[in-house]
Write an enzyme that holds these catalytic residues in place. Structure first.
Site, PDB file in Angstrom:
ATOM      1  CD  GLU A   6     -13.133 -11.974  -4.579  1.00 30.66           C
ATOM      2  OE1 GLU A   6     -13.677 -10.976  -4.122  1.00 30.66           O
ATOM      3  OE2 GLU A   6     -13.713 -12.779  -5.316  1.00 30.66           O
ATOM      4  CB  SER A  66      -0.639  -8.317  -0.535  1.00 25.48           C
ATOM      5  OG  SER A  66      -1.358  -9.088   0.417  1.00 25.48           O
ATOM      6  N   GLY A 123     -15.842 -14.238   0.880  1.00 27.26           N
ATOM      7  CA  GLY A 123     -16.183 -12.938   0.292  1.00 27.26           C
ATOM      8  C   GLY A 123     -15.794 -12.865  -1.167  1.00 27.26           C
ATOM      9  CG  ASP A 134     -16.624  -8.599  -3.383  1.00 28.04           C
ATOM     10  OD1 ASP A 134     -15.949  -9.168  -2.514  1.00 28.04           O
ATOM     11  OD2 ASP A 134     -16.245  -7.564  -3.967  1.00 28.04           O
ATOM     12  CB  SER A 150      -9.650  -2.802   7.098  1.00 31.58           C
ATOM     13  OG  SER A 150      -8.833  -3.284   6.067  1.00 31.58           O
ATOM     14  CE  LYS A 176      -4.483  -1.406   0.508  1.00 30.69           C
ATOM     15  NZ  LYS A 176      -4.409  -2.715   1.094  1.00 30.69           N
TER      16      LYS A 176
HETATM   17  C1  PLP Z   1      -5.187  -3.765   0.885  1.00 29.75           C
HETATM   18  C2  PLP Z   1      -4.632  -5.112   0.917  1.00 29.75           C
HETATM   19  C3  PLP Z   1      -5.068  -6.102   0.030  1.00 29.75           C
HETATM   20  C4  PLP Z   1      -6.175  -5.847  -0.985  1.00 29.75           C
HETATM   21  O1  PLP Z   1      -5.774  -4.884  -1.940  1.00 29.75           O
HETATM   22  P1  PLP Z   1      -6.819  -4.218  -2.925  1.00 29.75           P
HETATM   23  O2  PLP Z   1      -6.036  -3.239  -3.714  1.00 29.75           O
HETATM   24  O3  PLP Z   1      -7.896  -3.567  -2.108  1.00 29.75           O
HETATM   25  O4  PLP Z   1      -7.396  -5.317  -3.748  1.00 29.75           O
HETATM   26  C5  PLP Z   1      -4.462  -7.323   0.087  1.00 29.75           C
HETATM   27  N1  PLP Z   1      -3.479  -7.610   0.977  1.00 29.75           N
HETATM   28  C6  PLP Z   1      -3.041  -6.687   1.846  1.00 29.75           C
HETATM   29  C7  PLP Z   1      -1.963  -7.075   2.801  1.00 29.75           C
HETATM   30  C8  PLP Z   1      -3.592  -5.405   1.851  1.00 29.75           C
HETATM   31  O5  PLP Z   1      -3.142  -4.501   2.722  1.00 29.75           O
END
Ligand code: PLP
Length: 336
Positions: A218, A318, A222, A224, A92, A67
């Protein structure tokens, strides 16, 4: 190389969408501040899947998740007067932390709207980066409405967690780095919440490795985005109950969806128990801390949800922001 964005140019009544060019300018903008995270490999993971897996370790990114890329890029693009007034974000957790951190580095004040039940560690980290935290109840209050009110009252610029051109472009830089480092891929696996990471990743993968099959992953509870992908219209669901707290979004974005629909090959889901197994695998075998949501893409490969035998597969890890107590519980099998 000619890069086509199937979703552009946007008609006047449609949102304008980022292209791969925006990913390349974002990469340039964040080059001196974001970590160029390592690409990890594991013989055990390769033996288990019959594939060659390349894990892009965004759990080791600044702020502990990808992010930071989108947040820094979006703040850097603001005009000076908007930077002076500041930004507001709702999230979140990881986006909030990233906005607070990216704001601190660029001397931009930040206000962060977070759910009351967000992990304590994430709230503390956000405050630690100088963010002003406003808590809300995610089951009864609308965070977007709170965000709009604060931005109207205080002249703050709202930077949403995924449905924003500069955020999507910034998130795409992780996959750009991955493919530049390891070469073309047969497949790319990316987790999906609101789809910012997947949309950005897809822009980069289509441009740099055009034959690559791109999958969104996903949580089962969830799905979606999978439903939206299949039906062609954005499907909204109630807040899903899953340990993947970064993917508890209830609908995919208006900007992320057309990019995903045009460039992604399929959407799959994994169960929470697969996420726990994957978290344990990362800890035991690869010696890394990965949060539940960060395990989504890897779980799809390790559990054969997406068959990848004989393929060169990119896997985005991520993030790694998990409360140490919860993490210990996941490994011991006593949580949740
Ligand atoms: C925000 C986040 C996601 C999801 O990312 P999106 O861009 O909303 O699809 C997945 N893994 C982590 C660790 C995140 O912080």
């Amino acid at each position: 190389m000619t890069i086509t964005n199937p979703a552009a140019p946007a008609p006047a009544d449609k949102p304008s969408l980022p292209t791969y060019d925006d990913v390349t300018t974002a990469a340039w903008r964040i080059a001196d501040v974001a970590h160029r995270t390592p690409v990890l490999t594991s013989r055990t993971a390769d033996e288990r899947t019959g594939a060659k897996l390349f894990f892009k370790a965004e759990n080791l990114q600044r702020g502990g998740a990808f992010k930071f890329r989108g947040a820094y890029n979006a703040i850097a693009r603001l005009p000076d007067d908007a930077k002076r007034r500041g930004v507001v974000a709702f999230s979140s957790g990881n986006h909030a932390q990233a906005i607070a951190y990216a704001g601190q580095l660029q001397n931009v004040p930040t206000v962060i709207i977070m759910p009351k039940d967000a992990p304590a560690m994430k709230v503390a980290a956000t405050k630690g980066y100088g963010g002003e935290v406003v808590l809300y109840d995610r089951y009864s209050e609308d965070r977007e409405e709170i965000g709009r009110r604060l931005s109207a009252e205080r002249g703050l610029t709202l930077i949403p967690p995924y449905d924003h051109e500069d955020v999507i472009a910034g998130q795409g830089t992780a996959t750009k780095e991955l493919i530049e480092e390891v070469g073309p891929l047969d497949m790319l696996l990316v987790c999906v919440g609101g789809g910012g990471l997947l949309a950005g990743s897809a822009l980069a993968a289509r441009a740099l490795s055009p034959a690559c099959r791109i999958y969104g992953v996903e949580p089962e509870a969830g799905n979606d985005a999978q439903q939206s992908f299949r039906t062609g219209a954005i499907v909204r669901i109630p807040v899903p109950v899953t340990i993947a707290d970064g993917a508890q979004t209830t609908y995919i974005g208006q900007k992320t969806f057309p990019i995903i629909r045009a460039l992604v090959n399929d959407m799959v889901t994994v169960s929470d128990s697969m996420l726990v197994d994957t978290m344990r695998f990362f800890a035991e075998r690869m010696k890394i801390v990965v949060e539940p949501t960060g395990c989504l893409a890897a779980a799809a490969a390790l559990h054969g949800i997406v068959p990848c035998k004989g393929k060169r597969v990119g896997v985005i890890i991520s993030g790694g922001n998990v409360d140490p107590k919860a993490f210990a519980g996941f490994l011991a099998g006593t949580h949740p």
